[in-house]
Design a protein around this motif. Structure first.
Motif, mmCIF file in Angstrom:
data_model
loop_
_atom_site.group_PDB
_atom_site.id
_atom_site.type_symbol
_atom_site.label_atom_id
_atom_site.label_comp_id
_atom_site.label_asym_id
_atom_site.label_seq_id
_atom_site.Cartn_x
_atom_site.Cartn_y
_atom_site.Cartn_z
ATOM 1 N N THR A 191 -15.511 26.772 22.500
ATOM 2 C CA THR A 191 -14.084 27.144 22.654
ATOM 3 C C THR A 191 -13.672 26.573 24.011
ATOM 4 O OG1 THR A 191 -14.179 29.026 21.155
ATOM 5 C CG2 THR A 191 -12.456 28.972 22.453
ATOM 6 N N ALA A 192 -14.335 26.908 25.063
ATOM 7 C CA ALA A 192 -13.917 26.594 26.391
ATOM 8 C C ALA A 192 -13.447 25.216 26.418
ATOM 9 C CB ALA A 192 -14.672 27.468 27.369
ATOM 10 N N ARG A 193 -14.647 24.483 26.052
ATOM 11 C CA ARG A 193 -15.001 23.150 26.149
ATOM 12 C C ARG A 193 -13.787 22.434 25.474
ATOM 13 N NH1 ARG A 193 -16.811 18.256 28.093
ATOM 14 N NH2 ARG A 193 -18.390 17.443 26.907
ATOM 15 N N LEU A 194 -13.451 22.803 24.273
ATOM 16 C CA LEU A 194 -12.359 22.203 23.495
ATOM 17 C C LEU A 194 -11.145 22.418 24.003
ATOM 18 C CD1 LEU A 194 -13.654 23.115 19.764
ATOM 19 C CD2 LEU A 194 -13.646 20.828 21.082
ATOM 20 N N LEU A 195 -10.766 23.687 24.694
ATOM 21 C CA LEU A 195 -9.329 23.756 25.228
ATOM 22 C C LEU A 195 -9.161 22.793 26.620
ATOM 23 C CD1 LEU A 195 -9.260 27.742 25.011
ATOM 24 C CD2 LEU A 195 -7.957 26.049 23.683
ATOM 25 N N ARG A 196 -10.401 22.689 27.170
ATOM 26 C CA ARG A 196 -10.412 21.854 28.255
ATOM 27 C C ARG A 196 -10.076 20.286 27.823
ATOM 28 N NH1 ARG A 196 -14.732 23.735 30.425
ATOM 29 N NH2 ARG A 196 -16.008 21.912 29.993
ATOM 30 N N ILE A 197 -10.786 20.091 26.884
ATOM 31 C CA ILE A 197 -10.535 18.454 26.258
ATOM 32 C C ILE A 197 -8.863 18.529 25.889
ATOM 33 C CG2 ILE A 197 -11.115 17.045 24.262
ATOM 34 C CD1 ILE A 197 -13.983 17.916 24.413
ATOM 35 N N VAL A 198 -8.676 19.599 25.171
ATOM 36 C CA VAL A 198 -7.127 19.248 24.284
ATOM 37 C C VAL A 198 -5.952 19.268 25.249
ATOM 38 C CG1 VAL A 198 -6.639 21.681 23.551
ATOM 39 C CG2 VAL A 198 -5.916 20.019 22.164
ATOM 40 N N ASN A 199 -6.492 20.016 26.542
ATOM 41 C CA ASN A 199 -5.433 19.996 27.587
ATOM 42 C C ASN A 199 -5.423 18.940 28.631
ATOM 43 O OD1 ASN A 199 -3.594 22.378 26.750
ATOM 44 N ND2 ASN A 199 -5.688 23.563 26.880
ATOM 45 N N SER A 200 -6.443 18.240 28.567
ATOM 46 C CA SER A 200 -6.690 17.205 29.523
ATOM 47 C C SER A 200 -5.880 16.007 29.508
ATOM 48 C CB SER A 200 -8.295 16.678 29.247
ATOM 49 O OG SER A 200 -8.311 15.797 28.184
ATOM 50 N N ALA A 201 -5.702 15.371 30.650
ATOM 51 C CA ALA A 201 -4.751 14.192 30.433
ATOM 52 C C ALA A 201 -4.915 13.278 29.709
ATOM 53 C CB ALA A 201 -4.959 13.357 31.883
ATOM 54 N N ALA A 202 -6.040 13.203 28.912
ATOM 55 C CA ALA A 202 -6.289 12.265 27.728
ATOM 56 C C ALA A 202 -5.280 12.431 26.647
ATOM 57 C CB ALA A 202 -7.757 11.864 27.343
ATOM 58 N N PHE A 203 -5.029 13.898 26.360
ATOM 59 C CA PHE A 203 -4.170 13.915 25.457
ATOM 60 C C PHE A 203 -2.689 14.485 25.658
ATOM 61 C CE2 PHE A 203 -8.402 14.438 23.875
ATOM 62 C CZ PHE A 203 -8.235 13.774 22.657
ATOM 63 N N SER A 204 -2.641 14.816 26.949
ATOM 64 C CA SER A 204 -1.120 15.150 27.363
ATOM 65 C C SER A 204 -0.290 15.613 26.272
ATOM 66 C CB SER A 204 -0.496 13.748 27.997
ATOM 67 O OG SER A 204 -0.495 12.612 26.951
ATOM 68 N N THR A 205 -0.571 16.885 25.968
ATOM 69 C CA THR A 205 0.300 17.649 25.058
ATOM 70 C C THR A 205 1.611 18.297 25.866
ATOM 71 O OG1 THR A 205 -0.815 19.572 25.445
ATOM 72 C CG2 THR A 205 -1.386 18.334 23.365
ATOM 73 N N VAL A 206 2.629 18.516 25.300
ATOM 74 C CA VAL A 206 3.792 18.852 25.809
ATOM 75 C C VAL A 206 3.584 20.387 26.525
ATOM 76 C CG1 VAL A 206 6.223 19.262 25.830
ATOM 77 C CG2 VAL A 206 5.118 17.508 24.340
ATOM 78 N N HIS A 207 3.264 21.309 25.566
ATOM 79 C CA HIS A 207 2.755 22.549 26.113
ATOM 80 C C HIS A 207 1.452 22.695 25.898
ATOM 81 C CE1 HIS A 207 7.127 23.425 25.829
ATOM 82 N NE2 HIS A 207 7.035 22.774 24.600
ATOM 83 N N ILE A 252 -2.294 24.000 25.126
ATOM 84 C CA ILE A 252 -2.748 24.657 23.957
ATOM 85 C C ILE A 252 -3.848 25.943 23.950
ATOM 86 C CG2 ILE A 252 -4.016 24.311 21.828
ATOM 87 C CD1 ILE A 252 -2.450 21.638 21.641
ATOM 88 N N THR A 253 -3.440 27.068 23.775
ATOM 89 C CA THR A 253 -4.288 28.110 24.092
ATOM 90 C C THR A 253 -5.037 28.714 22.975
ATOM 91 O OG1 THR A 253 -2.521 29.398 24.073
ATOM 92 C CG2 THR A 253 -3.280 28.617 26.342
ATOM 93 N N SER A 254 -4.881 28.302 21.649
ATOM 94 C CA SER A 254 -5.754 28.929 20.768
ATOM 95 C C SER A 254 -6.650 27.855 20.103
ATOM 96 C CB SER A 254 -4.765 29.511 19.614
ATOM 97 O OG SER A 254 -4.407 28.394 18.755
ATOM 98 N N VAL A 255 -7.599 28.567 19.614
ATOM 99 C CA VAL A 255 -8.690 27.708 18.851
ATOM 100 C C VAL A 255 -8.170 26.851 17.597
ATOM 101 C CG1 VAL A 255 -10.954 27.829 17.765
ATOM 102 C CG2 VAL A 255 -10.516 29.362 19.676
ATOM 103 N N ASP A 256 -7.313 27.869 17.054
ATOM 104 C CA ASP A 256 -6.815 27.075 15.712
ATOM 105 C C ASP A 256 -6.060 25.896 15.937
ATOM 106 O OD1 ASP A 256 -6.929 29.558 13.435
ATOM 107 O OD2 ASP A 256 -6.988 30.040 15.584
ATOM 108 N N ARG A 257 -5.212 25.969 16.970
ATOM 109 C CA ARG A 257 -4.504 24.788 17.327
ATOM 110 C C ARG A 257 -5.126 23.648 17.850
ATOM 111 N NH1 ARG A 257 0.449 25.503 20.607
ATOM 112 N NH2 ARG A 257 0.629 23.462 20.103
ATOM 113 N N ALA A 258 -6.182 24.025 18.803
ATOM 114 C CA ALA A 258 -6.671 22.883 19.695
ATOM 115 C C ALA A 258 -7.807 22.002 18.458
ATOM 116 C CB ALA A 258 -8.126 23.767 20.558
ATOM 117 N N VAL A 259 -8.301 22.872 17.439
ATOM 118 C CA VAL A 259 -9.135 22.132 16.454
ATOM 119 C C VAL A 259 -8.263 21.546 15.623
ATOM 120 C CG1 VAL A 259 -10.693 22.560 14.446
ATOM 121 C CG2 VAL A 259 -10.896 23.751 16.550
ATOM 122 N N ALA A 260 -7.115 21.755 15.163
ATOM 123 C CA ALA A 260 -6.038 21.159 14.333
ATOM 124 C C ALA A 260 -5.575 19.912 15.102
ATOM 125 C CB ALA A 260 -4.871 22.084 14.030
ATOM 126 N N TYR A 261 -5.493 20.035 16.525
ATOM 127 C CA TYR A 261 -4.900 18.881 17.213
ATOM 128 C C TYR A 261 -6.009 17.860 17.208
ATOM 129 C CZ TYR A 261 -2.155 16.580 20.842
ATOM 130 O OH TYR A 261 -1.397 15.555 21.378
#
Ligand SMILES: [Fe+2]
Ligand SMILES: [Fe+2]
Length: 288
Positions: free
Chosen positions: A52-68, A70-79
């Motif tokens: 979980t921690a790893r996925l949140l780190r990936i989804v919020n990394s510069a490579a994905f540059s999301t606007v806001h 992402i702090t939930s597992v559901d949204r991280a996995v979906a994204y």
């Protein structure tokens, strides 16, 4: 005699290889079932705080540059999608193998991971041209794992690079697999298959690993999947993402034409399409 001793040592090394984490095994099992959905993946991730921690780190990394953020597992996995989740789980679980320098192939640290990642992305792209229904995510996972046998076999190849390249050039050896067979008594496909059995991987992934250089030998039910990885492997090598001295020392099996609407020229286009995604994925995993 010396070779059979070598073979025993290789089989022992496989038995002593690190195991996948239980959640990684579960993810691979679940995602290989045709009727699974993203909720199944989310449920497994939620029970694994490290992943979980790893996925949140990936989804919020510069490579994905999301606007806001992402702090939930559901949204991280979906994204991120299933392929990134499985990739992250595998990478964490056996990073030691993926990153190992392939000295037997004259390959450096991280080269196996880069090659596997490129192959995975290319295999996924190739599935788009499939003439029948085929899981792009499973092709991705198969791509990540197809050459894992090299991580073990590399330690048992001595002077193979020189013998292989010379032997292939003068026609005494048909390909690099023949050189491995002659030096160590086993090919990296066979070693990978033994490791896959040791890890109790789903049958489809076991077949991908065993037959990725000869997809025509795979069972009919998984043959298209094995061809996707076979082609992804060739594209990765064409892109300059090989694993050392064996790069481009294998044959293309043209039987893929039955399964994919793909011309040789289109393979080069797959390469271009994957390149950008590869840079992003490599940065996101930040493994090498
Ligand atoms: Fe291979
Ligand atoms: Fe490969």
């Amino acid at each position: 005699m010396a070779q059979s001793k070598g073979k025993e040592d290789i089989l022992r090394a496989i038995r002593e290889a690190p195991l996948l984490s239980p959640n990684t095994s579960l993810l691979l099992q679940k995602t290989s079932e045709p009727d699974h959905d993203l909720q199944d993946v989310i449920r497994i991730v939620k029970f694994d705080s490290v992943l979980t921690a790893r996925l949140l780190r990936i989804v919020n990394s510069a490579a994905f540059s999301t606007v806001h953020p992402i702090t939930s597992v559901d949204r991280a996995v979906a994204y991120l999608g299933e392929k990134m989740v499985v990739g992250a789980a595998l990478a964490d679980s056996v990073s030691r193998l993926f990153l190992k320098p392939l000295s037997g192939y004259e390959g450096g640290r991280g080269e196996l991971w880069r090659h596997d990642l490129f192959t995975a992305l290319a295999a996924r792209e190739i599935v788009r041209t499939s003439r029948s229904a085929l899981s792009a995510d499973l092709a991705f996972t198969g791509g990540l794992l197809h050459d894992i046998g090299k991580a073990i076999l590399s330690d048992f190849l001595h002077d193979t690079s020189r013998v292989a390249v010379a032997g292939i050039e003068n026609g005494e050896l048909v390909d690099y697999l023949a050189a491995e067979q002659e030096s160590a008594g086993l090919t990296h496909a066979e070693v990978g298959h033994e490791l896959a059995k040791h890890w109790k991987l789903p049958a489809s992934l076991q077949e991908v690993i065993l037959h990725h250089h000869h997809p025509g030998q795979a069972g009919e039910s998984v043959r298209a999947l094995v061809y996707a990885v076979h082609l992804g492997d060739i594209v990765a090598m064409m892109a300059g993402c090989g694993t050392g001295s064996d790069t481009m020392q294998y044959h293309l099996d043209v039987g893929y034409e039955r399964y994919f609407d793909l011309t040789p020229d289109a393979l080069a286009l797959v390469l271009v399409a994957v390149q950008e995604e590869f840079v992003k994925a490599e940065e996101a995993f930040a493994l090498a």
